[in-house]
Write an enzyme that holds these catalytic residues in place. Structure first.
Site, PDB file in Angstrom:
ATOM      1  N   HIS A  22       0.840  -1.198   0.000  1.00 47.55           N
ATOM      2  CA  HIS A  22       0.000   0.000   0.000  1.00 47.55           C
ATOM      3  C   HIS A  22       0.879   1.255   0.000  1.00 47.55           C
ATOM      4  O   HIS A  22       0.580   2.234  -0.673  1.00 47.55           O
ATOM      5  CB  HIS A  22      -0.877   0.048   1.260  1.00 47.55           C
ATOM      6  CG  HIS A  22      -1.960  -0.994   1.281  1.00 47.55           C
ATOM      7  ND1 HIS A  22      -3.293  -0.669   1.332  1.00 47.55           N
ATOM      8  CD2 HIS A  22      -1.914  -2.342   1.274  1.00 47.55           C
ATOM      9  CE1 HIS A  22      -4.020  -1.778   1.351  1.00 47.55           C
ATOM     10  NE2 HIS A  22      -3.198  -2.812   1.326  1.00 47.55           N
ATOM     11  N   ASP A 125      -5.313   6.071   1.924  1.00 44.80           N
ATOM     12  CA  ASP A 125      -5.450   4.666   1.593  1.00 44.80           C
ATOM     13  C   ASP A 125      -6.889   4.201   1.797  1.00 44.80           C
ATOM     14  O   ASP A 125      -7.601   4.679   2.678  1.00 44.80           O
ATOM     15  CB  ASP A 125      -4.511   3.835   2.473  1.00 44.80           C
ATOM     16  CG  ASP A 125      -4.398   2.413   1.973  1.00 44.80           C
ATOM     17  OD1 ASP A 125      -3.443   2.153   1.217  1.00 44.80           O
ATOM     18  OD2 ASP A 125      -5.269   1.583   2.311  1.00 44.80           O
ATOM     19  N   SER A 294       5.790  -8.864   0.346  1.00 44.92           N
ATOM     20  CA  SER A 294       6.332  -8.407   1.631  1.00 44.92           C
ATOM     21  C   SER A 294       5.658  -9.039   2.843  1.00 44.92           C
ATOM     22  O   SER A 294       6.133  -8.901   3.956  1.00 44.92           O
ATOM     23  CB  SER A 294       6.178  -6.894   1.709  1.00 44.92           C
ATOM     24  OG  SER A 294       4.802  -6.562   1.688  1.00 44.92           O
ATOM     25  N   TRP A 353      14.955  -8.449   2.046  1.00 42.50           N
ATOM     26  CA  TRP A 353      14.381  -7.439   1.153  1.00 42.50           C
ATOM     27  C   TRP A 353      15.184  -7.357  -0.127  1.00 42.50           C
ATOM     28  O   TRP A 353      16.392  -7.111  -0.091  1.00 42.50           O
ATOM     29  CB  TRP A 353      14.354  -6.072   1.850  1.00 42.50           C
ATOM     30  CG  TRP A 353      13.550  -5.070   1.091  1.00 42.50           C
ATOM     31  CD1 TRP A 353      14.017  -4.113   0.240  1.00 42.50           C
ATOM     32  CD2 TRP A 353      12.118  -4.933   1.084  1.00 42.50           C
ATOM     33  NE1 TRP A 353      12.979  -3.395  -0.308  1.00 42.50           N
ATOM     34  CE2 TRP A 353      11.797  -3.874   0.201  1.00 42.50           C
ATOM     35  CE3 TRP A 353      11.077  -5.608   1.712  1.00 42.50           C
ATOM     36  CZ2 TRP A 353      10.483  -3.468  -0.046  1.00 42.50           C
ATOM     37  CZ3 TRP A 353       9.758  -5.196   1.465  1.00 42.50           C
ATOM     38  CH2 TRP A 353       9.480  -4.142   0.606  1.00 42.50           C
ATOM     39  N   ALA A 354      14.528  -7.567  -1.239  1.00 43.16           N
ATOM     40  CA  ALA A 354      15.236  -7.529  -2.519  1.00 43.16           C
ATOM     41  C   ALA A 354      15.037  -6.187  -3.205  1.00 43.16           C
ATOM     42  O   ALA A 354      13.960  -5.593  -3.077  1.00 43.16           O
ATOM     43  CB  ALA A 354      14.677  -8.626  -3.418  1.00 43.16           C
ATOM     44  N   HIS A 371       3.415 -14.057  -6.175  1.00 45.61           N
ATOM     45  CA  HIS A 371       2.203 -14.317  -5.398  1.00 45.61           C
ATOM     46  C   HIS A 371       1.032 -13.485  -5.945  1.00 45.61           C
ATOM     47  O   HIS A 371      -0.048 -13.497  -5.378  1.00 45.61           O
ATOM     48  CB  HIS A 371       2.454 -13.986  -3.928  1.00 45.61           C
ATOM     49  CG  HIS A 371       2.630 -12.515  -3.681  1.00 45.61           C
ATOM     50  ND1 HIS A 371       3.496 -11.716  -4.394  1.00 45.61           N
ATOM     51  CD2 HIS A 371       2.026 -11.670  -2.804  1.00 45.61           C
ATOM     52  CE1 HIS A 371       3.423 -10.472  -3.961  1.00 45.61           C
ATOM     53  NE2 HIS A 371       2.534 -10.416  -3.001  1.00 45.61           N
ATOM     54  N   ASN A 375       1.265  -4.878  -6.958  1.00 43.14           N
ATOM     55  CA  ASN A 375       2.460  -4.102  -7.312  1.00 43.14           C
ATOM     56  C   ASN A 375       3.472  -4.968  -8.043  1.00 43.14           C
ATOM     57  O   ASN A 375       4.030  -4.559  -9.064  1.00 43.14           O
ATOM     58  CB  ASN A 375       3.088  -3.497  -6.064  1.00 43.14           C
ATOM     59  CG  ASN A 375       2.148  -2.507  -5.416  1.00 43.14           C
ATOM     60  OD1 ASN A 375       1.989  -1.397  -5.902  1.00 43.14           O
ATOM     61  ND2 ASN A 375       1.491  -2.922  -4.349  1.00 43.14           N
ATOM     62  N   GLU A 379       4.870  -4.378 -11.765  1.00 39.21           N
ATOM     63  CA  GLU A 379       6.307  -4.179 -11.942  1.00 39.21           C
ATOM     64  C   GLU A 379       6.871  -5.217 -12.913  1.00 39.21           C
ATOM     65  O   GLU A 379       7.704  -4.897 -13.761  1.00 39.21           O
ATOM     66  CB  GLU A 379       7.014  -4.235 -10.573  1.00 39.21           C
ATOM     67  CG  GLU A 379       6.659  -3.029  -9.696  1.00 39.21           C
ATOM     68  CD  GLU A 379       6.867  -3.281  -8.200  1.00 39.21           C
ATOM     69  OE1 GLU A 379       7.542  -4.246  -7.831  1.00 39.21           O
ATOM     70  OE2 GLU A 379       6.326  -2.484  -7.397  1.00 39.21           O
TER      71      GLU A 379
HETATM   72  N1  UDP Z   1       9.152  -5.452  -2.537  1.00 40.21           N
HETATM   73  C1  UDP Z   1      10.502  -5.226  -2.720  1.00 40.21           C
HETATM   74  N2  UDP Z   1      11.379  -6.139  -2.205  1.00 40.21           N
HETATM   75  C2  UDP Z   1      10.972  -7.249  -1.554  1.00 40.21           C
HETATM   76  C3  UDP Z   1       9.583  -7.481  -1.389  1.00 40.21           C
HETATM   77  C4  UDP Z   1       8.706  -6.568  -1.895  1.00 40.21           C
HETATM   78  O1  UDP Z   1      10.903  -4.229  -3.312  1.00 40.21           O
HETATM   79  O2  UDP Z   1      11.813  -8.035  -1.136  1.00 40.21           O
HETATM   80  C5  UDP Z   1       8.186  -4.473  -3.063  1.00 40.21           C
HETATM   81  C6  UDP Z   1       7.656  -4.861  -4.414  1.00 40.21           C
HETATM   82  O3  UDP Z   1       8.462  -4.323  -5.430  1.00 40.21           O
HETATM   83  C7  UDP Z   1       6.258  -4.286  -4.386  1.00 40.21           C
HETATM   84  C8  UDP Z   1       5.860  -4.321  -2.919  1.00 40.21           C
HETATM   85  O4  UDP Z   1       7.069  -4.431  -2.196  1.00 40.21           O
HETATM   86  O5  UDP Z   1       6.275  -2.954  -4.826  1.00 40.21           O
HETATM   87  C9  UDP Z   1       4.980  -5.500  -2.556  1.00 40.21           C
HETATM   88  O6  UDP Z   1       3.701  -5.271  -3.015  1.00 40.21           O
HETATM   89  P1  UDP Z   1       2.801  -6.386  -3.681  1.00 40.21           P
HETATM   90  O7  UDP Z   1       1.498  -5.737  -4.001  1.00 40.21           O
HETATM   91  O8  UDP Z   1       3.487  -7.015  -4.810  1.00 40.21           O
HETATM   92  O9  UDP Z   1       2.658  -7.507  -2.568  1.00 40.21           O
HETATM   93  P2  UDP Z   1       2.333  -7.495  -0.985  1.00 40.21           P
HETATM   94  O10 UDP Z   1       3.627  -7.318  -0.315  1.00 40.21           O
HETATM   95  O11 UDP Z   1       1.372  -6.373  -0.726  1.00 40.21           O
HETATM   96  O12 UDP Z   1       1.741  -8.835  -0.749  1.00 40.21           O
END
Ligand code: UDP
Length: 505
Positions: A22, A125, A294, A353-354, A371, A375, A379
């Site tokens: 979010h 939000d 995340s 964290w990637a 998953h 986002n 991406e």
């Molecule tokens: N993200 C990242 N590195 C990680 C995990 C997540 O940069 O190791 C970022 C990812 O690029 C995205 C967001 O965190 O922008 C995760 O959002 P998403 O809607 O894909 O999944 P959620 O975490 O909400 O399940």
């Protein structure tokens, strides 16, 4: 002159929900507003601000009018350790509830802040339905920020309205979602719990949907070319305006430093160059990136299946593993696996964290196991990558349908149970054989893979064009900002007229 200018400038407050899925797109959007001449304030708590403040400072130093306004998270009052202010850091259902409680306690201080800062608009939000009333008190528009796709919102809307799952004789018997322009079939276990059973979470969502209808409009991190049918359907069913301004991550994070540090305090130079060197050493489109976003946590058993699945598939891969995924049994397993992969140079494990945007955009990356978080979906799409879809919970199963059945750029791994990680049991286990099979389809040289790659490339190109000057998303953002400016002007004019009438009386 300066104060006159700042008085005339449109001031918009952004108030993100503390979960990366979010918060990250909202911060990106706030930065886009600032880049287009808006005075922006982001309200958040200290630990959350730490993950993006460097970027905001850099934007500010480049001349954009953007700042963060901190608010204290009531950690002690709700019984949370210091710095646990984001859903990604919770390790139990109980902690999840405590974050919710803390956010609920912030309502009054936030309302005071809104009042003191006197913005012309608030973008909040979807999880903060009460802000629609805060905006009404101030006589300003509230824009509802959606964190998912038009497709998933439409699917959820029609399931809530018609309850087609009630006609299924078993939890695994498929039904068709009514009202959608494509034939979309699901089984009852794949839809979120709160849609299926009308449980207590459903009552939690009710005010959220209600508040959307009462908002000035909805902002979507999506783009017209991607889901135009659902953009149209959404506007007729919701009856309010919406603007598609995505993909915001690609629009605002153009340089490698911004891509690397998004959502994270900072990657050390050593860590980043090791990863990039590893990717550089691999042929183009040969690496599969594996990430579950995340929030998701995998069971030890699932970690073992995935590890062997990836190893047996024989494809280069990068896998993001959370420190909290380790359990007592799992610790040695993952470290042994990591060592083995280092030696074979086949796999690269990233802990915690990637730098996702950097990885997705690298020419060696050729696909993703995702998953289906919205986002990550956007991406990956922007990087023209086909996907192995492995949805876990909530709207991720709808996004899977969009990827597999509508856009035809996804291979489903076959998950059938929609549950948050702390409720998930063995029934959702994906076996190594399934993983090997889907990796083979996605990364292989067969016709199916070629066609998916072609479609993904087309979508990636459209995604890049839409945020260029003159593109759909670009125009949509400019149009929204212009509209908000006109509203501000007419409000000021109305207030002036009221003053004149008062003076005459
Ligand atoms: N993200 C990242 N590195 C990680 C995990 C997540 O940069 O190791 C970022 C990812 O690029 C995205 C967001 O965190 O922008 C995760 O959002 P998403 O809607 O894909 O999944 P959620 O975490 O909400 O399940």
């Amino acid at each position: 002159m300066e104060s006159q200018q700042s008085h005339d400038q449109l001031h918009v407050i952004f108030f993100p929900f503390p979960a990366p899925g979010h918060m990250l797109p909202m911060i990106d959007t706030a930065r886009l507003f600032a880049k287009h001449g808006v005075n922006v304030t982001i309200i958040t708590t200290r630990a959350n601000a730490l993950t993006f403040q460097k970027t905001i400072d850099s934007d500010f130093n480049s001349g954009y009018s953007i700042k963060t306004q901190l608010i204290q998270f009531p950690s002690a009052q709700v019984g949370l350790p210091d710095n646990v202010e984001n859903i990604k850091d919770v390790t139990s259902f109980e902690m999840f509830g405590k974050i919710g409680h803390g956010l609920w306690m912030l309502q009054d201080p936030i309302e005071v802040l809104f009042h003191d800062l006197q913005p012309d608009c608030i973008v909040t939000d979807m999880m903060y339905p009460w802000t629609v009333d805060s905006a009404a008190k101030l006589g300003i528009p509230r824009i509802y920020y959606s964190s998912s796709s038009y497709f998933s919102n439409c699917a959820a809307h029609f399931i809530r309205k018609y309850r087609p799952q009630d006609n299924s004789v078993s939890d695994t018997q498929k039904f068709t979602i009514p009202g959608l322009p494509h034939i979309i079939e699901m089984n009852p276990l794949q839809i979120p719990d709160w849609l299926r059973t009308n449980n207590f979470v459903a009552t939690y969502f009710e005010p959220i949907f209600e508040s959307e209808k009462r908002s000035y409009g909805t902002l979507y991190n999506s783009f017209h070319e991607l889901e135009s049918d659902y953009e149209k359907l959404s506007s007729t069913t919701m009856g309010i305006k919406s603007w598609s301004v995505g993909p915001v991550s690609a629009w605002i994070n153009k340089d490698d430093e911004k891509k690397a540090n998004r959502g994270h305090m900072e990657l050390s130079i050593g860590e980043e160059s090791e990863l990039i060197n590893w990717l550089n050493s691999k042929p183009n489109e040969s690496v599969l990136y594996v990430s579950f976003g995340s929030l998701t946590r995998l069971s030890h058993q699932q970690i073992v299946e995935l590890a062997y699945g990836l190893e047996n598939a024989g494809q280069n891969f990068i896998w993001v593993v959370r420190e909290k995924d380790k359990d007592v049994d799992g610790e040695d397993f993952l470290h042994d696996f990591e060592e083995r992969m280092k030696q074979s140079k086949r796999g690269y494990i990233i802990w915690n964290w990637a730098p996702q945007l950097l990885i997705l955009d690298h020419p060696s990356t050729g696909g993703i196991v995702t998953h289906c978080g919205w986002n990550s979906t956007l991406e990956s799409l922007n990087s023209s990558l086909p996907m192995i879809t492995w949805p876990m919970f909530n709207e991720q199963f709808f996004n899977e349908k969009l990827l597999v059945d509508v856009l035809k750029i996804g291979v489903p791994v076959g998950t059938i149970v929609n549950k948050f990680w702390f409720e998930i049991g063995e029934e959702a286990l994906v076996r190594r054989e399934e993983i090997v099979k889907t990796v083979g389809i996605l990364m292989g040289s067969g016709q199916e893979s070629k066609e998916m790659r072609m479609r993904a490339k087309k979508l990636g190109d459209a995604s890049k064009r839409t945020i260029e000057e003159g593109g759909h998303s670009y125009n949509s953002l400019i149009q929204l900002i212009d509209e908000l400016k006109s509203l501000k002007k007419s409000k000021a004019l109305g207030e002036k007229e009221d003053q004149i009438i008062e003076m005459k009386m």
